[in-house]
Design a protein around this motif. Structure first.
Motif, PDB file in Angstrom:
ATOM      1  N   GLN A 133      29.897  45.000 -83.897  1.00 16.16           N
ATOM      2  CA  GLN A 133      30.787  44.901 -82.742  1.00 16.16           C
ATOM      3  C   GLN A 133      30.219  44.019 -81.626  1.00 16.16           C
ATOM      4  O   GLN A 133      30.926  43.732 -80.661  1.00 16.16           O
ATOM      5  CB  GLN A 133      31.076  46.300 -82.175  1.00 16.16           C
ATOM      6  CG  GLN A 133      31.847  47.198 -83.117  1.00 16.16           C
ATOM      7  CD  GLN A 133      32.419  48.406 -82.407  1.00 16.16           C
ATOM      8  OE1 GLN A 133      32.895  48.309 -81.276  1.00 16.16           O
ATOM      9  NE2 GLN A 133      32.378  49.556 -83.073  1.00 16.16           N
ATOM     10  N   TYR A 134      28.974  43.582 -81.757  1.00 18.56           N
ATOM     11  CA  TYR A 134      28.326  42.856 -80.667  1.00 18.56           C
ATOM     12  C   TYR A 134      28.213  41.361 -80.950  1.00 18.56           C
ATOM     13  O   TYR A 134      27.949  40.945 -82.073  1.00 18.56           O
ATOM     14  CB  TYR A 134      26.925  43.414 -80.410  1.00 18.56           C
ATOM     15  CG  TYR A 134      26.917  44.858 -79.972  1.00 18.56           C
ATOM     16  CD1 TYR A 134      27.079  45.207 -78.637  1.00 18.56           C
ATOM     17  CD2 TYR A 134      26.751  45.878 -80.910  1.00 18.56           C
ATOM     18  CE1 TYR A 134      27.078  46.536 -78.248  1.00 18.56           C
ATOM     19  CE2 TYR A 134      26.757  47.214 -80.523  1.00 18.56           C
ATOM     20  CZ  TYR A 134      26.911  47.532 -79.190  1.00 18.56           C
ATOM     21  OH  TYR A 134      26.923  48.848 -78.799  1.00 18.56           O
ATOM     22  N   MET A 135      28.391  40.590 -79.897  1.00 19.10           N
ATOM     23  CA  MET A 135      28.248  39.136 -79.950  1.00 19.10           C
ATOM     24  C   MET A 135      27.127  38.720 -78.996  1.00 19.10           C
ATOM     25  O   MET A 135      27.005  39.253 -77.894  1.00 19.10           O
ATOM     26  CB  MET A 135      29.560  38.467 -79.518  1.00 19.10           C
ATOM     27  CG  MET A 135      29.517  36.954 -79.467  1.00 19.10           C
ATOM     28  SD  MET A 135      31.067  36.242 -78.782  1.00 19.10           S
ATOM     29  CE  MET A 135      30.787  36.507 -77.016  1.00 19.10           C
ATOM     30  N   TYR A 136      26.301  37.782 -79.419  1.00 19.45           N
ATOM     31  CA  TYR A 136      25.223  37.276 -78.573  1.00 19.45           C
ATOM     32  C   TYR A 136      25.796  36.610 -77.324  1.00 19.45           C
ATOM     33  O   TYR A 136      26.720  35.809 -77.406  1.00 19.45           O
ATOM     34  CB  TYR A 136      24.383  36.276 -79.362  1.00 19.45           C
ATOM     35  CG  TYR A 136      23.398  35.480 -78.531  1.00 19.45           C
ATOM     36  CD1 TYR A 136      22.454  36.114 -77.727  1.00 19.45           C
ATOM     37  CD2 TYR A 136      23.418  34.080 -78.557  1.00 19.45           C
ATOM     38  CE1 TYR A 136      21.552  35.380 -76.968  1.00 19.45           C
ATOM     39  CE2 TYR A 136      22.513  33.342 -77.812  1.00 19.45           C
ATOM     40  CZ  TYR A 136      21.583  33.998 -77.016  1.00 19.45           C
ATOM     41  OH  TYR A 136      20.699  33.263 -76.257  1.00 19.45           O
ATOM     42  N   VAL A 137      25.247  36.979 -76.160  1.00 20.09           N
ATOM     43  CA  VAL A 137      25.716  36.422 -74.885  1.00 20.09           C
ATOM     44  C   VAL A 137      24.547  35.732 -74.191  1.00 20.09           C
ATOM     45  O   VAL A 137      23.737  36.375 -73.516  1.00 20.09           O
ATOM     46  CB  VAL A 137      26.305  37.523 -73.963  1.00 20.09           C
ATOM     47  CG1 VAL A 137      26.909  36.883 -72.714  1.00 20.09           C
ATOM     48  CG2 VAL A 137      27.342  38.354 -74.694  1.00 20.09           C
ATOM     49  N   PRO A 138      24.415  34.421 -74.338  1.00 16.11           N
ATOM     50  CA  PRO A 138      23.273  33.704 -73.755  1.00 16.11           C
ATOM     51  C   PRO A 138      23.233  33.745 -72.231  1.00 16.11           C
ATOM     52  O   PRO A 138      22.159  33.690 -71.636  1.00 16.11           O
ATOM     53  CB  PRO A 138      23.452  32.270 -74.270  1.00 16.11           C
ATOM     54  CG  PRO A 138      24.895  32.159 -74.634  1.00 16.11           C
ATOM     55  CD  PRO A 138      25.308  33.518 -75.094  1.00 16.11           C
ATOM     56  N   SER A 139      24.397  33.856 -71.583  1.00 10.86           N
ATOM     57  CA  SER A 139      24.448  33.802 -70.120  1.00 10.86           C
ATOM     58  C   SER A 139      23.691  34.945 -69.458  1.00 10.86           C
ATOM     59  O   SER A 139      23.217  34.805 -68.321  1.00 10.86           O
ATOM     60  CB  SER A 139      25.906  33.806 -69.642  1.00 10.86           C
ATOM     61  OG  SER A 139      26.596  32.680 -70.118  1.00 10.86           O
ATOM     62  N   ILE A 140      23.589  36.095 -70.137  1.00 12.14           N
ATOM     63  CA  ILE A 140      22.889  37.232 -69.535  1.00 12.14           C
ATOM     64  C   ILE A 140      21.619  37.593 -70.303  1.00 12.14           C
ATOM     65  O   ILE A 140      21.030  38.648 -70.078  1.00 12.14           O
ATOM     66  CB  ILE A 140      23.818  38.461 -69.421  1.00 12.14           C
ATOM     67  CG1 ILE A 140      24.431  38.806 -70.775  1.00 12.14           C
ATOM     68  CG2 ILE A 140      24.898  38.217 -68.383  1.00 12.14           C
ATOM     69  CD1 ILE A 140      25.292  40.073 -70.738  1.00 12.14           C
ATOM     70  N   SER A 141      21.200  36.702 -71.196  1.00 13.44           N
ATOM     71  CA  SER A 141      19.933  36.880 -71.895  1.00 13.44           C
ATOM     72  C   SER A 141      18.821  36.156 -71.144  1.00 13.44           C
ATOM     73  O   SER A 141      19.086  35.310 -70.290  1.00 13.44           O
ATOM     74  CB  SER A 141      20.038  36.344 -73.325  1.00 13.44           C
ATOM     75  OG  SER A 141      21.005  37.052 -74.068  1.00 13.44           O
ATOM     76  N   LYS A 142      17.579  36.513 -71.470  1.00 12.00           N
ATOM     77  CA  LYS A 142      16.436  35.895 -70.796  1.00 12.00           C
ATOM     78  C   LYS A 142      15.359  35.591 -71.819  1.00 12.00           C
ATOM     79  O   LYS A 142      15.015  36.441 -72.649  1.00 12.00           O
ATOM     80  CB  LYS A 142      15.869  36.841 -69.729  1.00 12.00           C
ATOM     81  CG  LYS A 142      14.719  36.249 -68.922  1.00 12.00           C
ATOM     82  CD  LYS A 142      14.023  37.307 -68.064  1.00 12.00           C
ATOM     83  CE  LYS A 142      13.127  38.181 -68.919  1.00 12.00           C
ATOM     84  NZ  LYS A 142      12.231  39.058 -68.126  1.00 12.00           N
ATOM     85  N   LYS A 143      14.844  34.364 -71.752  1.00 12.79           N
ATOM     86  CA  LYS A 143      13.736  33.972 -72.627  1.00 12.79           C
ATOM     87  C   LYS A 143      12.616  33.403 -71.771  1.00 12.79           C
ATOM     88  O   LYS A 143      12.814  32.425 -71.060  1.00 12.79           O
ATOM     89  CB  LYS A 143      14.183  32.931 -73.644  1.00 12.79           C
ATOM     90  CG  LYS A 143      15.186  33.429 -74.675  1.00 12.79           C
ATOM     91  CD  LYS A 143      15.382  32.436 -75.811  1.00 12.79           C
ATOM     92  CE  LYS A 143      15.985  31.132 -75.307  1.00 12.79           C
ATOM     93  NZ  LYS A 143      16.161  30.152 -76.400  1.00 12.79           N
TER      94      LYS A 143
END
Length: 282
Positions: A133-143
């Motif tokens: 049910q989950y999709m990767y969301v780069p806008s709220i991820s942190k690397k």
């Protein structure tokens, strides 16, 4: 069982939702009037340039479509109790509707191919429940070197929930031998997601930037780093939440301080400082 009391609870709940939607409609009419009456002879791009405000990208005038949505946050207790995979049950616990899992088995994660690695883990039923049910969301991820937080969210017709009630966060760390692996994750989940009204046209990036500019929410000399769209919780009624499509605008001011501005994509109203409204039990 007191059925009359139950009827009153549902009546109050739906009355609260309708009052909320009407207030949004009334506010949007007022906000639109303010914007229409403002001096808009100059394009917003030129206005930003005049104030030395930069944007890393192209300001879009595309109009997406979205809904008012209702959903209930899953408590996850019963899901964990019924989980057939012993590894998930033994490595996880639930507190305040948030599941925390410290993986018993090392899971490598490729930070150079984040989306691929994220999707592979979400498809693994021995790693996570309901991961599909989950999709990767780069806008709220942190690397970064201190530790990466890779975030995914549920979506509705392609628009993700940018809200803590629907989120999986993978904590990824670099080990002594320079490999990167998932150390643990947290998970929240929504159920019974459904529209409260028919699909509506949303304001564009250009229009909501104009609103932020008019309301002095974009400081001179700043940089607009990113604009992204997601569903955001604005109201709690009993166990139900109401979500609206919201434009999120990440801005770095001249002092390198980051601020996140939020604009209701249906009403074009700034809601950056708004708290979640609650309708209490009768």
């Amino acid at each position: 069982m007191d059925f009359r009391k139950i009827e009153w609870i549902f009546f109050i709940a739906f009355l609260g939702i309708n009052m909320f939607l009407f207030s949004i409609y009334w506010s949007s009419r007022h906000e639109q009037s303010l914007v229409t009456n403002s001096n808009q002879r100059e394009d917003i791009s030129q206005r930003l340039q005049n104030d030395d405000i930069h944007y890393k990208g192209t300001i879009s005038d595309q109009h997406f479509e979205g809904y008012y949505l209702s959903a209930e946050q899953d408590e996850l207790y019963s899901r964990l109790d019924q989980e057939q995979n012993a590894a998930i049950r033994n490595s996880s616990y639930v507190s305040d509707k948030i599941l925390t899992s410290k993986s018993l088995e090392t899971r490598e994660f490729n930070l150079k191919e984040v989306k691929k690695s994220f999707n592979e883990l979400m498809r693994d039923p021995e790693f996570i429940m309901s991961g599909d049910q989950y999709m990767y969301v780069p806008s709220i991820s942190k690397k970064d070197d201190e530790g990466s937080k890779i975030v995914g969210a549920q979506t509705y017709e392609g628009i993700p929930f940018i809200d803590e009630t629907s989120r999986v966060t993978l904590n990824v760390e670099t080990t002594s031998d320079d490999t990167t692996q998932v150390t643990d994750y947290t998970q929240t989940l929504l159920r019974e997601i459904e529209p409260l009204r028919e699909k509506m046209s949303l304001y564009s990036e250009k229009e909501i930037l104009n609103t932020l500019y008019i309301n002095n929410n974009i400081p001179p000399g700043s940089t607009i780093q990113e604009i992204y769209l997601g569903y955001f919780r604005t109201l709690e009624v009993q166990e139900k939440n109401v979500y609206v499509p919201v434009w999120f605008v990440r801005i770095e001011n001249a002092d390198k301080v980051i601020q996140i501005e939020k604009v209701n994509a249906i009403s074009n109203q700034v809601i950056s400082n708004n708290s979640v409204s609650k309708v209490e039990n009768p």
